[in-house]
Design a protein around this motif. Structure first.
Motif, PDB file in Angstrom:
ATOM      1  N   ASP A  23       0.833  -1.093   0.128  1.00  0.00           N
ATOM      2  CA  ASP A  23      -0.262  -0.068  -0.210  1.00  0.00           C
ATOM      3  C   ASP A  23       1.016   1.631   0.155  1.00  0.00           C
ATOM      4  O   ASP A  23       1.925   1.301   0.457  1.00  0.00           O
ATOM      5  CB  ASP A  23      -0.764   0.070   0.836  1.00  0.00           C
ATOM      6  N   PHE A  25     -18.450   2.502  -3.886  1.00  0.00           N
ATOM      7  CA  PHE A  25     -18.918   3.063  -3.922  1.00  0.00           C
ATOM      8  C   PHE A  25     -19.040   3.089  -1.845  1.00  0.00           C
ATOM      9  O   PHE A  25     -18.645   2.896  -1.531  1.00  0.00           O
ATOM     10  CB  PHE A  25     -20.325   2.963  -4.800  1.00  0.00           C
ATOM     11  N   LEU A  66     -20.989  -1.967   4.279  1.00  0.00           N
ATOM     12  CA  LEU A  66     -22.362  -2.523   3.769  1.00  0.00           C
ATOM     13  C   LEU A  66     -21.731  -3.771   3.601  1.00  0.00           C
ATOM     14  O   LEU A  66     -22.603  -5.223   4.363  1.00  0.00           O
ATOM     15  CB  LEU A  66     -22.713  -1.979   3.894  1.00  0.00           C
TER      16      LEU A  66
HETATM   17  C1  FAD Z   1     -17.651  10.040   3.297  1.00  0.00           C
HETATM   18  C2  FAD Z   1     -17.289   8.389   2.750  1.00  0.00           C
HETATM   19  C3  FAD Z   1     -18.127   7.933   3.847  1.00  0.00           C
HETATM   20  C4  FAD Z   1     -18.922   6.356   3.439  1.00  0.00           C
HETATM   21  N1  FAD Z   1     -19.812   5.506   4.460  1.00  0.00           N
HETATM   22  C5  FAD Z   1     -19.957   4.289   4.476  1.00  0.00           C
HETATM   23  C6  FAD Z   1     -21.012   4.365   5.213  1.00  0.00           C
HETATM   24  O1  FAD Z   1     -21.579   4.458   6.238  1.00  0.00           O
HETATM   25  N2  FAD Z   1     -20.932   2.977   5.100  1.00  0.00           N
HETATM   26  C7  FAD Z   1     -20.110   1.754   3.954  1.00  0.00           C
HETATM   27  O2  FAD Z   1     -20.901   1.124   3.262  1.00  0.00           O
HETATM   28  N3  FAD Z   1     -19.701   2.765   3.290  1.00  0.00           N
HETATM   29  C8  FAD Z   1     -19.026   3.559   3.435  1.00  0.00           C
HETATM   30  N4  FAD Z   1     -18.156   3.804   3.180  1.00  0.00           N
HETATM   31  C9  FAD Z   1     -17.921   3.786   1.811  1.00  0.00           C
HETATM   32  C10 FAD Z   1     -16.523   2.687   1.886  1.00  0.00           C
HETATM   33  O3  FAD Z   1     -15.313   3.285   2.651  1.00  0.00           O
HETATM   34  C11 FAD Z   1     -15.820   2.075   0.382  1.00  0.00           C
HETATM   35  O4  FAD Z   1     -17.156   1.768  -0.338  1.00  0.00           O
HETATM   36  C12 FAD Z   1     -14.636   1.127   0.781  1.00  0.00           C
HETATM   37  O5  FAD Z   1     -13.586   1.837   1.304  1.00  0.00           O
HETATM   38  C13 FAD Z   1     -14.283   0.540  -0.506  1.00  0.00           C
HETATM   39  O6  FAD Z   1     -13.057  -0.157   0.143  1.00  0.00           O
HETATM   40  P1  FAD Z   1     -11.646  -0.504  -0.749  1.00  0.00           P
HETATM   41  O7  FAD Z   1     -10.807  -1.612   0.190  1.00  0.00           O
HETATM   42  O8  FAD Z   1     -12.423  -1.422  -1.934  1.00  0.00           O
HETATM   43  O9  FAD Z   1     -11.063   0.670  -1.818  1.00  0.00           O
HETATM   44  P2  FAD Z   1     -10.124   1.723   0.137  1.00  0.00           P
HETATM   45  O10 FAD Z   1     -10.982   1.769   1.086  1.00  0.00           O
HETATM   46  O11 FAD Z   1     -10.125   2.776  -0.077  1.00  0.00           O
HETATM   47  O12 FAD Z   1      -8.908   0.438   0.425  1.00  0.00           O
HETATM   48  C14 FAD Z   1      -7.837   0.979  -1.313  1.00  0.00           C
HETATM   49  C15 FAD Z   1      -6.975   0.621  -0.498  1.00  0.00           C
HETATM   50  O13 FAD Z   1      -5.825   0.561  -2.256  1.00  0.00           O
HETATM   51  C16 FAD Z   1      -4.252   1.425  -1.948  1.00  0.00           C
HETATM   52  N5  FAD Z   1      -3.979   1.933  -3.090  1.00  0.00           N
HETATM   53  C17 FAD Z   1      -4.331   2.710  -3.590  1.00  0.00           C
HETATM   54  N6  FAD Z   1      -3.481   2.369  -4.183  1.00  0.00           N
HETATM   55  C18 FAD Z   1      -2.970   1.843  -5.008  1.00  0.00           C
HETATM   56  C19 FAD Z   1      -1.629   1.043  -5.589  1.00  0.00           C
HETATM   57  N7  FAD Z   1      -1.339   2.302  -6.558  1.00  0.00           N
HETATM   58  N8  FAD Z   1      -1.365   0.051  -5.006  1.00  0.00           N
HETATM   59  C20 FAD Z   1      -1.350  -0.482  -3.449  1.00  0.00           C
HETATM   60  N9  FAD Z   1      -2.889   0.137  -2.986  1.00  0.00           N
HETATM   61  C21 FAD Z   1      -2.966   0.836  -3.823  1.00  0.00           C
HETATM   62  C22 FAD Z   1      -5.398   2.698  -0.622  1.00  0.00           C
HETATM   63  O14 FAD Z   1      -4.290   3.529  -0.243  1.00  0.00           O
HETATM   64  C23 FAD Z   1      -6.265   2.257  -0.472  1.00  0.00           C
HETATM   65  O15 FAD Z   1      -5.767   1.747   0.782  1.00  0.00           O
HETATM   66  C24 FAD Z   1     -17.744   5.714   2.689  1.00  0.00           C
HETATM   67  C25 FAD Z   1     -17.199   6.369   2.174  1.00  0.00           C
HETATM   68  C26 FAD Z   1     -16.922   7.942   2.542  1.00  0.00           C
HETATM   69  C27 FAD Z   1     -15.828   7.967   1.495  1.00  0.00           C
END
Ligand code: FAD
Length: 354
Positions: A31, A328, A333
């Motif tokens: 990361d 998203f 959830l």
């Molecule tokens: C303001 C806000 C409120 C929210 N509220 C809710 C809620 O109440 N309930 C709900 O269900 N969801 C909520 N969400 C949505 C939820 O946070 C996201 O859907 C979720 O975090 C997505 O998970 P992910 O693991 O795909 O991505 P992320 O959590 O964004 O993790 C992605 C990771 O990949 C890393 N990364 C990026 N580029 C690279 C690379 N080149 N190489 C290696 N690693 C990399 C990043 O540093 C990060 O650590 C909310 C989001 C926001 C912004």
């Protein structure tokens, strides 16, 4: 046991690392973040900025029944996960509330119509019932309880997932993944050859050419939030305000903090929170919880939600490569159910008993 490389230590990456590491697989995570703690600078994992609402019914206003079903499957999975982490208090399941002011009743009815058919059904509450459930709330003309909805504490859960997997997983910070494909991951100038690559980079998966694992159609949707220090606030469950213009919610995060969110703006701007959003969020929260007038603003935060054009989550599983993205506004959830399904499809099911 399989050799596994995970790109991204956000919500999905940490959940996978914890489960796969405990199942005895050899796991390495990469990361770009400087370390496992949140930075709140708009550039870290979206997961740290999230409210953590687990609201399958309320989200029917913006999502379809399939997302709600993933949510209902995930709540008991979260319970098992936080128990496995030794911190059952990270998850609270007291239902949530929808509130509407008198002037907004018509738009509230439109939202409720979209929730029709949800099980368990929303329950209308009179003023007395609302005062008994949440004495800290005042000023709303109508209220509904959404039974069995839940909330989780995102920063605490993410940090604990990493700490509990600290010994069994190799964590590589300041290590952006430059390219990935089946069984191959490139980071920090070296190429790793493994049995499985998991791509959980969220919006970070957009950069790069398609052959290096870049997704051109992924986009970020800006969300802004306010953290308020409100000692002994008394709020015990998440509350959504049904408002024609602003979708505002507030929820307790511990006994002394209220979290208010969130804007949803078609922009990939990661700059600090705007005056307009902070005023709208705080005014709406104050309109149903007047005691917040004396709260102190602890943090204004923002981040980007990773989304596909159709707002549905997407999982791709092929030999040596699993990619999950586009969670998203529903990542917390749905994540446990999506991870469960992906591991089953990859034949790594034993990890589920971590
Ligand atoms: C303001 C806000 C409120 C929210 N509220 C809710 C809620 O109440 N309930 C709900 O269900 N969801 C909520 N969400 C949505 C939820 O946070 C996201 O859907 C979720 O975090 C997505 O998970 P992910 O693991 O795909 O991505 P992320 O959590 O964004 O993790 C992605 C990771 O990949 C890393 N990364 C990026 N580029 C690279 C690379 N080149 N190489 C290696 N690693 C990399 C990043 O540093 C990060 O650590 C909310 C989001 C926001 C912004």
């Amino acid at each position: 046991m399989a050799r596994i490389a995970i790109a991204g230590a956000g919500l999905l990456g940490r959940l996978l690392a914890w489960q796969l590491g405990h199942a005895g697989h050899e796991v390495a995570v990469f990361d770009p973040a400087p370390g496992p703690e949140p930075t709140y600078d708009g550039h870290g994992a979206a997961a740290f900025s999230a409210a953590g609402m687990l609201s399958p019914t309320a989200e029917l206003d913006r999502a379809d029944a399939a997302i709600a079903a993933l949510g209902w499957r995930s709540i008991p999975l979260w319970r098992d996960i936080v128990e496995g982490l030794g911190a059952p208090g990270l998850l609270k399941q007291r239902g949530s509330l929808l509130l509407a002011h008198r002037a907004d009743r018509a738009s509230a009815q439109r939202v409720l119509a979209r929730l029709q058919g949800a099980r368990p059904a929303p329950q209308a509450l009179g003023a007395e019932a609302l005062a008994t459930l949440e004495p800290a709330l005042h000023g709303a003309a109508s209220a509904w309880l959404l039974p069995q909805e839940a909330q989780i504490d995102p920063p605490a859960t993410l940090c604990l997932l990493q700490r509990r997997a600290a010994a069994s997983v190799d964590w590589h910070w300041r290590s952006p993944v430059a390219a990935l494909s089946a069984g191959r991951l490139q980071a920090g100038g070296r190429t790793l050859h493994v049995d499985w690559v998991f791509d959980t980079r969220g919006l970070g998966a957009r950069s790069g050419k398609a052959e290096d694992g870049g997704f051109a159609t992924l986009r970020g949707v800006r969300g802004e939030t306010v953290w308020l220090q409100a000692p002994a606030h008394g709020l015990t469950r998440p509350v959504r305000l049904l408002h024609p213009r602003h979708a505002v919610y507030l929820l307790p995060r511990g006994a002394d903090r209220v979290f208010v969110g969130a804007s949803e703006i078609e922009s990939e701007d990661r700059s600090p929170v705007s005056l307009r959003s902070s005023v709208e969020l705080m005014a709406a929260a104050h309109s149903v919880m007047p005691a917040l007038a004396e709260a102190r603003i602890e943090r204004l935060d923002r981040n980007l939600r990773p989304a596909w054009p159709d707002h549905q989550p997407g999982t791709e599983v092929s030999e040596g490569l699993v990619r999950i993205n586009g969670l998203f506004r529903h990542g917390w959830l749905m994540a446990p159910a999506l991870v469960q399904d992906a591991l089953a499809r990859a034949g790594l099911k034993e990890a589920l008993h971590a």
